[in-house]
Design a protein around this motif. Structure first.
Motif, mmCIF file in Angstrom:
data_model
loop_
_atom_site.group_PDB
_atom_site.id
_atom_site.type_symbol
_atom_site.label_atom_id
_atom_site.label_comp_id
_atom_site.label_asym_id
_atom_site.label_seq_id
_atom_site.Cartn_x
_atom_site.Cartn_y
_atom_site.Cartn_z
ATOM 1 N N SER A 161 0.886 -1.274 -0.042
ATOM 2 C CA SER A 161 -0.012 0.075 0.005
ATOM 3 C C SER A 161 0.924 1.138 0.065
ATOM 4 O O SER A 161 2.105 1.238 0.123
ATOM 5 N N SER A 162 0.318 2.264 -0.305
ATOM 6 C CA SER A 162 1.032 3.564 -0.085
ATOM 7 C C SER A 162 1.598 3.876 1.277
ATOM 8 O O SER A 162 2.547 4.662 1.558
ATOM 9 N N ILE A 163 0.731 3.490 2.274
ATOM 10 C CA ILE A 163 1.249 3.572 3.725
ATOM 11 C C ILE A 163 2.694 2.667 3.891
ATOM 12 O O ILE A 163 3.588 3.355 4.555
ATOM 13 N N VAL A 164 2.836 1.695 3.167
ATOM 14 C CA VAL A 164 4.049 0.744 3.362
ATOM 15 C C VAL A 164 5.200 1.406 2.858
ATOM 16 O O VAL A 164 6.182 1.489 3.149
ATOM 17 N N GLN A 165 4.714 2.063 1.515
ATOM 18 C CA GLN A 165 5.802 2.754 0.629
ATOM 19 C C GLN A 165 6.214 4.071 1.344
ATOM 20 O O GLN A 165 7.348 4.125 1.599
ATOM 21 N N HIS A 166 5.417 4.744 1.965
ATOM 22 C CA HIS A 166 5.749 5.692 2.912
ATOM 23 C C HIS A 166 6.469 5.475 3.903
ATOM 24 O O HIS A 166 7.766 6.067 4.509
ATOM 25 N N GLN A 167 6.335 4.564 4.633
ATOM 26 C CA GLN A 167 6.992 3.849 5.863
ATOM 27 C C GLN A 167 8.324 3.529 5.449
ATOM 28 O O GLN A 167 9.494 3.913 6.022
ATOM 29 N N ALA A 168 8.695 2.787 4.312
ATOM 30 C CA ALA A 168 9.677 2.478 3.723
ATOM 31 C C ALA A 168 10.794 3.781 3.450
ATOM 32 O O ALA A 168 11.833 3.788 3.516
ATOM 33 N N LEU A 169 10.165 4.518 2.870
ATOM 34 C CA LEU A 169 10.940 6.093 2.532
ATOM 35 C C LEU A 169 11.497 6.593 4.049
ATOM 36 O O LEU A 169 12.369 7.017 4.042
ATOM 37 N N GLU A 170 10.559 6.844 4.853
ATOM 38 C CA GLU A 170 10.799 7.239 6.154
ATOM 39 C C GLU A 170 11.887 6.602 6.857
ATOM 40 O O GLU A 170 12.740 7.359 7.679
ATOM 41 N N THR A 218 -2.550 11.121 -5.210
ATOM 42 C CA THR A 218 -3.026 12.118 -4.471
ATOM 43 C C THR A 218 -4.163 11.785 -3.676
ATOM 44 O O THR A 218 -4.270 11.907 -2.471
ATOM 45 N N GLY A 219 -5.301 11.368 -4.302
ATOM 46 C CA GLY A 219 -6.531 10.891 -3.578
ATOM 47 C C GLY A 219 -6.098 9.704 -2.628
ATOM 48 O O GLY A 219 -7.072 9.546 -1.801
ATOM 49 N N THR A 226 -1.795 8.643 4.204
ATOM 50 C CA THR A 226 -0.594 9.095 4.793
ATOM 51 C C THR A 226 -0.663 10.334 5.375
ATOM 52 O O THR A 226 -0.362 10.547 6.886
ATOM 53 N N LEU A 227 -1.451 11.297 4.951
ATOM 54 C CA LEU A 227 -1.603 12.638 5.417
ATOM 55 C C LEU A 227 -2.822 12.753 6.623
ATOM 56 O O LEU A 227 -2.766 13.881 7.306
ATOM 57 N N GLN A 228 -3.623 11.817 6.605
ATOM 58 C CA GLN A 228 -4.706 11.789 7.517
ATOM 59 C C GLN A 228 -5.521 13.172 7.347
ATOM 60 O O GLN A 228 -5.856 13.943 8.109
ATOM 61 N N MET A 229 -5.762 13.718 5.995
ATOM 62 C CA MET A 229 -6.509 14.835 5.792
ATOM 63 C C MET A 229 -7.623 14.690 4.955
ATOM 64 O O MET A 229 -8.001 13.468 4.493
ATOM 65 N N GLU A 230 -8.619 15.555 5.087
ATOM 66 C CA GLU A 230 -10.028 15.361 4.241
ATOM 67 C C GLU A 230 -9.787 15.293 2.666
ATOM 68 O O GLU A 230 -8.521 15.987 2.235
ATOM 69 N N LEU A 231 -10.571 14.668 2.024
ATOM 70 C CA LEU A 231 -10.584 14.461 0.818
ATOM 71 C C LEU A 231 -10.676 15.935 0.013
ATOM 72 O O LEU A 231 -11.577 16.777 0.484
#
Length: 305
Positions: free
Chosen positions: A71-80, A92-93, A99-104
């Motif tokens: 998932s994108s979350i896994v990709q983000h964690q790998a980058l971090e 973006t969507g 990852t950002l926990q923001m409103e759509l």
């Protein structure tokens, strides 16, 4: 005694030789190796190989694909965590609520500006300008059903929805925001039954009659291969899913050529091109590496060097 010394010399020599070599799967030092994270989709892998081949063609660096990220979350964690240096496909969507926990955000330009700003400020990462294609969701039916029921847009399904079976990927069914409940709230109707399934299986499921409606990816080449029809999202329920690479800023500073390469891909892959490359991989069963190479050759990325 002599034999023991000779044996020791041979073992020492072998160890010294091994220390200077890279074992398969363990490439050179991180200084010389750019690691590219990809999802387990043909689209993500093909884009990853485009970046890898460009890096290896235009620089002296080695590039390595770290695939099968879930998932994108896994990709983000790998980058971090520094396990990868670049993630080839971020949408973006997906990252706005994930990852950002923001409103759509439904406005394409506004969504892009938000993710570029937030990834820079929060994570010291660069969200590059989009490749030029969006991979959104699309409610999809067979051409036969579309013709029989006169289905052109999602709202046209409502009179028949209670009798229809919906096949969707596992993540979407329970996702907040742009998931199933959000869809029901926006369109005001539910399907008779909704079945979670792997995204790669939905096309065959609807083509074979095991499902009536499926949630497909708009860049998937199997939509055309199975003669399926994607319905217009007439209430603009789905947010924009423009695709871009994301990279850590420390890598871009130490390897400025990588920034140039990623920037060179902005606006160069439209939706039709991406759908064709996915068709080559998913229907004609070409390896993503080959699909990527053919794209680069066709668009002269290897010429005039």
């Amino acid at each position: 005694m002599f034999k023991s010394k000779k044996k020791l010399v041979i073992i020492t020599t072998i160890l010294l030789l091994l220390s200077g070599c890279s074992l398969p799967g363990l490439s050179g030092s991180s200084k010389d190796t750019i690691k590219i994270g990809t999802l387990n989709t043909s689209e993500s892998m093909t884009i990853g190989y485009i970046i890898k081949q460009l890096i290896e063609h235009k620089t002296d660096y080695h590039a390595e694909i770290i695939g099968n990220m879930g998932s994108s979350i896994v990709q983000h964690q790998a980058l971090e965590q520094g396990e990868v240096d670049i993630t080839g496909t971020r949408y973006t969507g997906t990252d706005l609520p994930g990852t950002l926990q923001m409103e759509l955000v439904t406005d394409t330009d506004k969504a892009l500006k938000i993710v570029q700003r937030e990834f820079e400020e929060r994570f010291d990462q660069t969200w590059f300008d989009p490749y030029g294609f969006e991979n959104s969701y699309a409610f999809t039916v067979t051409s036969k059903l579309a013709e029989e029921k006169k289905l052109q847009k999602v709202s046209d399904i409502e009179p028949y929805a209670a009798d229809l079976r919906l096949g969707v990927d596992n993540a979407w069914l329970n996702r907040e925001g742009d998931g199933y409940q959000g869809f029901v709230d926006t369109y005001g109707f539910e399907f008779g039954k909704a079945y979670p399934m792997q995204i790669g299986l939905v096309y065959q499921a609807v083509d074979s009659g095991n499902m009536d409606v499926v949630l497909a990816y708009t860049t998937d080449g199997r939509i055309e291969a199975f003669d399926l029809v994607s319905l217009e999202d007439d209430k603009n329920f789905f947010p924009p899913y423009d695709a871009s690479p994301v990279a850590r800023n420390d890598i871009l500073k130490s390897h400025p050529e990588v920034r140039d390469i990623l920037e060179s891909l902005a606006g160069k892959i439209d939706e039709e091109t991406m759908r064709y490359m996915n068709y080559e991989a998913d229907v004609k069963m070409k390896e993503p590496y080959v699909v990527a190479k053919e794209f680069l050759e066709e668009h002269n990325y290897f010429e005039n060097e």
